[in-house]
Design a protein around this motif. Sequence first.
Motif, short mmCIF file in Angstrom:
data_model
loop_
_atom_site.label_atom_id
_atom_site.label_comp_id
_atom_site.label_asym_id
_atom_site.label_seq_id
_atom_site.Cartn_x
_atom_site.Cartn_y
_atom_site.Cartn_z
N ILE A 37 34.62 5.09 -9.19
CA ILE A 37 33.11 5.63 -9.46
C ILE A 37 32.59 5.39 -7.96
O ILE A 37 32.65 4.21 -7.26
CB ILE A 37 32.51 4.53 -10.45
N ALA A 38 31.93 6.29 -7.49
CA ALA A 38 31.50 6.50 -6.17
C ALA A 38 29.72 5.96 -6.41
O ALA A 38 29.05 6.30 -7.40
CB ALA A 38 31.31 7.86 -5.58
N VAL B 144 27.41 -3.51 -9.58
CA VAL B 144 28.25 -3.20 -10.91
C VAL B 144 29.45 -3.93 -10.91
O VAL B 144 29.69 -4.13 -12.24
CB VAL B 144 28.37 -1.49 -10.65
N ARG B 145 30.03 -4.21 -9.99
CA ARG B 145 31.38 -4.85 -10.14
C ARG B 145 30.93 -6.32 -10.74
O ARG B 145 31.68 -6.78 -11.48
CB ARG B 145 32.21 -5.15 -8.74
N ASP B 146 30.17 -6.93 -10.27
CA ASP B 146 29.59 -8.25 -10.86
C ASP B 146 29.22 -8.24 -12.13
O ASP B 146 29.54 -9.05 -13.14
CB ASP B 146 28.29 -8.99 -9.90
N ARG B 147 28.60 -7.17 -12.62
CA ARG B 147 28.29 -6.89 -14.02
C ARG B 147 29.34 -6.72 -14.82
O ARG B 147 29.50 -7.40 -16.03
CB ARG B 147 27.50 -5.47 -14.11
N ILE B 148 30.51 -6.02 -14.32
CA ILE B 148 31.84 -5.85 -14.82
C ILE B 148 32.61 -7.20 -15.00
O ILE B 148 33.04 -7.51 -16.16
CB ILE B 148 32.50 -4.70 -14.39
N ALA C 137 27.46 0.62 -23.15
CA ALA C 137 26.24 0.26 -23.53
C ALA C 137 25.45 -0.35 -22.29
O ALA C 137 24.46 -0.51 -21.75
CB ALA C 137 25.98 -0.19 -24.81
N ASP C 138 26.41 -1.39 -21.88
CA ASP C 138 26.18 -2.40 -20.70
C ASP C 138 25.84 -1.84 -19.50
O ASP C 138 25.22 -1.97 -18.67
CB ASP C 138 27.11 -3.44 -20.94
N LEU C 139 26.70 -0.57 -19.27
CA LEU C 139 26.89 0.09 -17.96
C LEU C 139 25.75 1.15 -18.00
O LEU C 139 25.47 2.02 -17.09
CB LEU C 139 28.11 0.80 -17.77
N GLU C 140 24.79 1.46 -19.01
CA GLU C 140 24.06 2.70 -19.35
C GLU C 140 22.87 2.57 -18.25
O GLU C 140 22.20 1.63 -18.01
CB GLU C 140 23.42 2.54 -20.70
N GLY C 141 22.98 3.73 -17.42
CA GLY C 141 21.71 4.05 -16.39
C GLY C 141 22.17 3.09 -15.03
O GLY C 141 21.28 3.29 -14.35
N LEU D 139 26.94 6.07 -17.28
CA LEU D 139 26.24 5.97 -15.86
C LEU D 139 25.01 6.76 -15.53
O LEU D 139 24.15 5.84 -14.98
CB LEU D 139 27.47 6.20 -14.99
N ALA D 140 24.95 7.87 -16.12
CA ALA D 140 23.43 8.59 -15.76
C ALA D 140 22.70 8.39 -16.94
O ALA D 140 21.66 8.79 -16.60
CB ALA D 140 24.13 10.24 -16.41
#
Length: 176
Positions: A7-8, A18-22, A132-136, A158-159
């Motif tokens: 993902i760019a 985002v990596r920390d969230r994952i 759901a956690d990555l939404e937006g 992602l969008a």
Amino acid sequence: MSDLVFIAFPNEQKAEEVRDRILGMQKEYLIELGDAVIATKDEQGRVKLNQMVNTTAAGAASGAIWGTLVGLIFMAPLVGTAIGAASGALGGYLTDTGIDDKFMKEAAGALSPGSAGLFLLIRKLTADKVLADLEGVGGTVMRTSFDHEQEQKLRDALAGHAAAPQPAPEKTDTAG
């Protein structure tokens, strides 16, 4: 079998966020990662990889410990430490776990200068909860090994577009 996702993001800070969230989701057992690497492309077009684990440093540390122990046996602990650290560092440098570095550098070549990409090697995931956690969060899917349906769900999440709920099938009245 593992899946690869690339993902760019517009900058390294967003990719790191985002990596920390994952990684937080991994602690909740929603996703199991084999690797999570951030690639950055500088203004001169050079690609740098930010690995989760520095195998060279880890190898040097463990080599130094073992070298010290062996050195104590032969009454030369400093020599043993130095030789152990050097051989451990070399072993760590030559050990490549997770996603192939050459592949990541080639794929990250498609990034715009100043931007960053997040490579994920996913072993297992609970797709609906992770999406759901990555939404937006943003980002552009550059490459995945997902099937077309899963890839589109990731793009939508992602969008910030929630997957449209499927209408319930209409009931037909057969009595009468």
